[in-house]
Design a protein around this motif. Sequence first.
Motif, mmCIF file in Angstrom:
data_model
loop_
_atom_site.group_PDB
_atom_site.id
_atom_site.type_symbol
_atom_site.label_atom_id
_atom_site.label_comp_id
_atom_site.label_asym_id
_atom_site.label_seq_id
_atom_site.Cartn_x
_atom_site.Cartn_y
_atom_site.Cartn_z
ATOM 1 N N ALA A 141 0.806 -1.217 0.000
ATOM 2 C CA ALA A 141 0.000 0.000 0.000
ATOM 3 C C ALA A 141 0.842 1.272 0.000
ATOM 4 C CB ALA A 141 -0.943 0.010 1.202
ATOM 5 N N ASP A 142 2.054 1.181 0.542
ATOM 6 C CA ASP A 142 2.917 2.356 0.633
ATOM 7 C C ASP A 142 4.337 1.912 0.974
ATOM 8 O OD1 ASP A 142 2.796 1.758 3.415
ATOM 9 O OD2 ASP A 142 1.178 3.204 3.708
ATOM 10 N N ARG A 143 5.251 2.890 1.081
ATOM 11 C CA ARG A 143 6.646 2.572 1.394
ATOM 12 C C ARG A 143 6.782 1.932 2.773
ATOM 13 N NH1 ARG A 143 11.076 6.458 -0.899
ATOM 14 N NH2 ARG A 143 10.350 6.682 -3.045
ATOM 15 N N ALA A 144 5.982 2.384 3.719
ATOM 16 C CA ALA A 144 6.047 1.820 5.068
ATOM 17 C C ALA A 144 5.706 0.331 5.056
ATOM 18 C CB ALA A 144 5.119 2.579 6.011
ATOM 19 N N ALA A 145 4.761 -0.065 4.218
ATOM 20 C CA ALA A 145 4.396 -1.484 4.123
ATOM 21 C C ALA A 145 5.544 -2.297 3.515
ATOM 22 C CB ALA A 145 3.127 -1.652 3.301
ATOM 23 N N VAL A 146 6.262 -1.722 2.552
ATOM 24 C CA VAL A 146 7.430 -2.400 1.981
ATOM 25 C C VAL A 146 8.476 -2.620 3.076
ATOM 26 C CG1 VAL A 146 9.375 -2.151 0.372
ATOM 27 C CG2 VAL A 146 7.052 -1.555 -0.371
ATOM 28 N N GLU A 147 8.709 -1.593 3.864
ATOM 29 C CA GLU A 147 9.696 -1.690 4.943
ATOM 30 C C GLU A 147 9.257 -2.693 6.008
ATOM 31 O OE1 GLU A 147 10.081 2.461 5.908
ATOM 32 O OE2 GLU A 147 11.023 2.858 3.958
ATOM 33 N N ALA A 148 7.968 -2.690 6.347
ATOM 34 C CA ALA A 148 7.444 -3.642 7.332
ATOM 35 C C ALA A 148 7.530 -5.077 6.802
ATOM 36 C CB ALA A 148 6.006 -3.287 7.695
ATOM 37 N N PHE A 149 7.261 -5.260 5.520
ATOM 38 C CA PHE A 149 7.399 -6.574 4.866
ATOM 39 C C PHE A 149 8.818 -7.103 5.049
ATOM 40 C CE2 PHE A 149 9.436 -8.186 0.995
ATOM 41 C CZ PHE A 149 8.770 -9.381 0.768
ATOM 42 N N HIS A 150 9.796 -6.272 4.762
ATOM 43 C CA HIS A 150 11.196 -6.690 4.842
ATOM 44 C C HIS A 150 11.570 -7.063 6.276
ATOM 45 C CE1 HIS A 150 15.643 -6.163 4.456
ATOM 46 N NE2 HIS A 150 15.394 -6.793 3.324
ATOM 47 N N LYS A 151 11.203 -6.223 7.208
ATOM 48 C CA LYS A 151 11.513 -6.472 8.620
ATOM 49 C C LYS A 151 10.822 -7.746 9.122
ATOM 50 C CE LYS A 151 11.296 -4.266 13.145
ATOM 51 N NZ LYS A 151 10.912 -3.078 13.891
ATOM 52 N N ALA A 152 9.536 -7.894 8.822
ATOM 53 C CA ALA A 152 8.774 -9.065 9.281
ATOM 54 C C ALA A 152 9.306 -10.344 8.640
ATOM 55 C CB ALA A 152 7.290 -8.891 8.964
ATOM 56 N N GLY A 153 9.638 -10.279 7.372
ATOM 57 C CA GLY A 153 10.159 -11.457 6.685
ATOM 58 C C GLY A 153 11.493 -11.910 7.235
ATOM 59 N N LEU A 154 12.376 -10.968 7.541
ATOM 60 C CA LEU A 154 13.666 -11.320 8.148
ATOM 61 C C LEU A 154 13.455 -11.976 9.513
ATOM 62 C CD1 LEU A 154 15.839 -8.184 7.289
ATOM 63 C CD2 LEU A 154 16.035 -10.490 6.304
ATOM 64 N N ALA A 155 12.548 -11.417 10.301
ATOM 65 C CA ALA A 155 12.276 -11.954 11.636
ATOM 66 C C ALA A 155 11.642 -13.346 11.573
ATOM 67 C CB ALA A 155 11.368 -10.996 12.411
ATOM 68 N N ALA A 156 10.995 -13.665 10.452
ATOM 69 C CA ALA A 156 10.307 -14.953 10.317
ATOM 70 C C ALA A 156 11.103 -15.966 9.500
ATOM 71 C CB ALA A 156 8.936 -14.728 9.682
ATOM 72 N N GLY A 157 12.397 -15.749 9.357
ATOM 73 C CA GLY A 157 13.242 -16.737 8.705
ATOM 74 C C GLY A 157 13.619 -16.462 7.272
ATOM 75 N N GLY A 158 13.168 -15.337 6.716
ATOM 76 C CA GLY A 158 13.580 -14.980 5.360
ATOM 77 C C GLY A 158 14.999 -14.437 5.359
ATOM 78 N N PHE B 51 13.296 -7.082 -1.265
ATOM 79 C CA PHE B 51 13.349 -8.467 -1.705
ATOM 80 C C PHE B 51 13.850 -9.358 -0.573
ATOM 81 C CE2 PHE B 51 13.891 -5.687 -5.275
ATOM 82 C CZ PHE B 51 13.164 -6.253 -6.299
ATOM 83 N N LEU B 52 13.206 -10.518 -0.444
ATOM 84 C CA LEU B 52 13.597 -11.522 0.536
ATOM 85 C C LEU B 52 13.644 -12.883 -0.148
ATOM 86 C CD1 LEU B 52 11.137 -10.513 3.388
ATOM 87 C CD2 LEU B 52 13.631 -10.293 3.490
ATOM 88 N N LEU B 53 14.490 -13.759 0.356
ATOM 89 C CA LEU B 53 14.440 -15.154 -0.055
ATOM 90 C C LEU B 53 13.644 -15.900 1.006
ATOM 91 C CD1 LEU B 53 18.118 -15.729 -1.227
ATOM 92 C CD2 LEU B 53 16.106 -15.189 -2.620
ATOM 93 N N ASP B 54 12.602 -16.609 0.585
ATOM 94 C CA ASP B 54 11.803 -17.378 1.538
ATOM 95 C C ASP B 54 12.591 -18.622 1.963
ATOM 96 O OD1 ASP B 54 11.436 -19.417 -0.384
ATOM 97 O OD2 ASP B 54 9.289 -19.060 -0.620
ATOM 98 N N PRO B 55 12.058 -19.458 2.850
ATOM 99 C CA PRO B 55 12.816 -20.622 3.317
ATOM 100 C C PRO B 55 13.248 -21.592 2.214
ATOM 101 C CG PRO B 55 11.063 -20.151 4.858
ATOM 102 C CD PRO B 55 10.849 -19.251 3.666
ATOM 103 N N ASP B 56 12.605 -21.546 1.047
ATOM 104 C CA ASP B 56 12.989 -22.419 -0.068
ATOM 105 C C ASP B 56 13.812 -21.700 -1.133
ATOM 106 O OD1 ASP B 56 11.613 -25.300 -0.030
ATOM 107 O OD2 ASP B 56 10.392 -23.870 1.074
ATOM 108 N N GLY B 57 14.192 -20.454 -0.882
ATOM 109 C CA GLY B 57 15.018 -19.717 -1.830
ATOM 110 C C GLY B 57 14.254 -18.966 -2.899
#
Length: 142
Positions: free
Chosen positions: A78-95, A114-120
Amino acid sequence: MEAQELHRGRLIDHLQLVVKDLAASRRFYEAVFDVLGIPIGGSAEDYFWADELFVSTAESEAAQGKLTGRHHLAFQAADRAAVEAFHKAGLAAGGRDNGAPGERPYHPGYYAAFLLDPDGNNIEAVFHGEANRSAPSVTITF
């Protein structure tokens, strides 16, 4: 599986990722979907789904015993803040980091992470900028 609203005219109807560790994938996708405002639509012992993304184990009937290869998926934010939250949350969840939040040269206002998920798989969250909010579509030439 529950009934869903059918959307005609889309290029992609749905995608399936077949993963090694469903629990690790679910932690990752629940975290990034939570900050993007996308609910998990349903689940069973061998799969879960959200919107048009279906994630399953290799043992799932639909997977035919094979893992999918590496994919790139981009989710709208929805906005830049959501992109930043996505990155932070994904890293914390194993990305794993595959590109910190920032402007990209694809078109003016393209802000992504950009994040790599648990399967790359290369998973992206993108905000196309304020100027592109009301535009019906964006044409990108490669």
